[in-house]
Design an enzyme around this catalytic site. Structure first.
Site, PDB file in Angstrom:
ATOM      1  N   CYS A 105       1.278   5.048  -2.156  1.00 26.57           N
ATOM      2  CA  CYS A 105       0.967   4.961  -0.719  1.00 26.57           C
ATOM      3  C   CYS A 105       2.257   5.116   0.100  1.00 26.57           C
ATOM      4  O   CYS A 105       2.832   6.176   0.149  1.00 26.57           O
ATOM      5  CB  CYS A 105       0.229   3.653  -0.434  1.00 26.57           C
ATOM      6  SG  CYS A 105      -0.551   3.599   1.177  1.00 26.57           S
ATOM      7  N   HIS A 214      -4.225   3.184  -4.726  1.00 27.03           N
ATOM      8  CA  HIS A 214      -3.448   2.055  -5.256  1.00 27.03           C
ATOM      9  C   HIS A 214      -3.871   1.630  -6.659  1.00 27.03           C
ATOM     10  O   HIS A 214      -4.744   0.776  -6.800  1.00 27.03           O
ATOM     11  CB  HIS A 214      -3.603   0.851  -4.320  1.00 27.03           C
ATOM     12  CG  HIS A 214      -2.912   1.023  -3.012  1.00 27.03           C
ATOM     13  ND1 HIS A 214      -1.673   0.499  -2.750  1.00 27.03           N
ATOM     14  CD2 HIS A 214      -3.286   1.685  -1.891  1.00 27.03           C
ATOM     15  CE1 HIS A 214      -1.309   0.822  -1.515  1.00 27.03           C
ATOM     16  NE2 HIS A 214      -2.275   1.538  -0.969  1.00 27.03           N
ATOM     17  N   GLU A 216      -2.315  -0.363  -8.580  1.00 29.45           N
ATOM     18  CA  GLU A 216      -1.939  -1.773  -8.843  1.00 29.45           C
ATOM     19  C   GLU A 216      -3.013  -2.750  -8.366  1.00 29.45           C
ATOM     20  O   GLU A 216      -2.979  -3.922  -8.726  1.00 29.45           O
ATOM     21  CB  GLU A 216      -0.578  -2.085  -8.186  1.00 29.45           C
ATOM     22  CG  GLU A 216      -0.599  -2.396  -6.699  1.00 29.45           C
ATOM     23  CD  GLU A 216      -0.761  -1.173  -5.811  1.00 29.45           C
ATOM     24  OE1 GLU A 216      -1.122  -0.093  -6.316  1.00 29.45           O
ATOM     25  OE2 GLU A 216      -0.547  -1.311  -4.582  1.00 29.45           O
TER      26      GLU A 216
END
Lengths: 244, 81
Positions: A105, A214, A216
């Site tokens: 990002c 994302h 994560e």
């Protein structure tokens, strides 16, 4: 602000790393996802090493993740000011020497501003902030960060941004396609007007990867969509470094 | 103190949805006859010392490396008199 708790004292958010592979996670002023990224690194079995934007020293890490957020408030352009931070001088140097670097990002925006990755990110074509689970296709499973996936594999991970529209000139886009450097493509719907549905790209060597969604945030079955499609990013790097 | 103005605009081929949103709002507000709007950034630099060729060259370098991202943007530098 420079004294951040080490992973060992942060505790309670996942197993601690085995200490063999050290993955640095950079915190800029305005970074949001550094803690989630550190946890994803630990869940994958590596040691997460917090790195501060003002330190040139990378503490002998084997790889670096630039997490998401709004570094320097996105002032001027997203990622534009972070690019000139002391830590990035070393990251750029090491990335060129082959160290694996992942930009998620805002981290992807920083990587395009440094020109480690071509193109640029602009405001979403509909001008709205998006936050939802997004389907992607892994186009290139040979990079340092995608080795645990299969080429063509479909994954779903969260997407949350307002400056996610990937642009580059036609010549660059053609080059990326021809060299297999489109690493991820949006599936079903293009969420932001990114050219050629590009969600993420890699550099020529495959050690530097950037993407808007994302991984994560998709590493634990209890959280979010319940899918762990993002964990492969972080286990890929272990596999890569252990086999190196 | 002399002022130098750096204007940064998206390249013509880059879609500017913010400019389009402004353009679409104009008729609603009673402003007719505007075919297109492009939105950009203006930087006003207060320069210490003389604005000579060397100073302007440094400002162009600044614009090229920092104020503008030349992958997507063009810039102009002019002395504001």
């Amino acid at each position: 602000m420079t004294a951040r708790p080490s992973p060992a004292t942060a505790g309670g958010d996942g197993p601690s790393g085995r200490g063999n592979t050290r993955v640095g996670v950079i915190t800029f002023p305005g970074t949001l996802d550094d803690r989630d990224t550190q946890r994803a690194v630990r869940l994958a079995g590596a040691e997460a090493v917090p790195l501060w934007h003002r330190d040139k020293d990378l503490k002998q890490v084997d790889a670096v993740v630039l997490p998401g957020g709004f570094s320097y408030g996105d002032y001027l352009r997203a990622g534009a000011i972070s690019r000139f931070s002391p830590v990035m001088e070393t990251v750029i140097e090491q990335a060129r020497a082959g160290m694996p670097v992942l930009g998620i990002c805002n981290g992807f925006q920083v990587l395009t501003e440094t020109h480690l990755l071509p193109g640029a990110m602009l405001r979403n074509n509909h001008l709205h902030f998006i936050c939802r689970d997004q389907k992607l296709r892994v186009e290139n499973a040979n990079t340092s960060w995608t080795a645990e996936y299969e080429a063509g594999q479909e994954i779903s991970i969260p997407l949350k941004n307002i400056d996610g529209r990937y642009v580059a000139d036609e010549r660059t886009l053609d080059m990326l396609e021809a060299e297999g450097r489109v690493a991820f493509r949006y599936l079903d719907t293009n969420p932001n007007g990114s050219l050629r549905d590009i969600a993420g790209i890699t550099n020529e060597a495959g050690n530097v990867v950037g993407l808007m969604p994302h991984p994560e945030h998709a590493v634990e079955p209890l959280i979010g969509s319940g899918r762990t499609d993002g964990l492969g990013f972080f286990t890929s790097i272990l596999k890569k470094l252990v086999n190196a | 103190m002399a002022r130098v103005v750096v204007d940064v605009m998206l390249k013509p081929e880059i879609l500017d949805p913010q400019g389009q949103a402004v353009q679409r709002a104009l008729p609603r507000l009673g402003f007719e006859g505007i075919a297109d709007v492009r939105q950009g950034k203006r930087f006003e630099l207060e320069v210490e010392g003389p604005v000579d060729d060397a100073a302007l060259a440094r400002i162009r370098e600044m614009a090229e490396t920092f104020l503008a991202n030349t992958v997507i943007e063009d810039f102009t530098v002019r002395v504001d008199s």
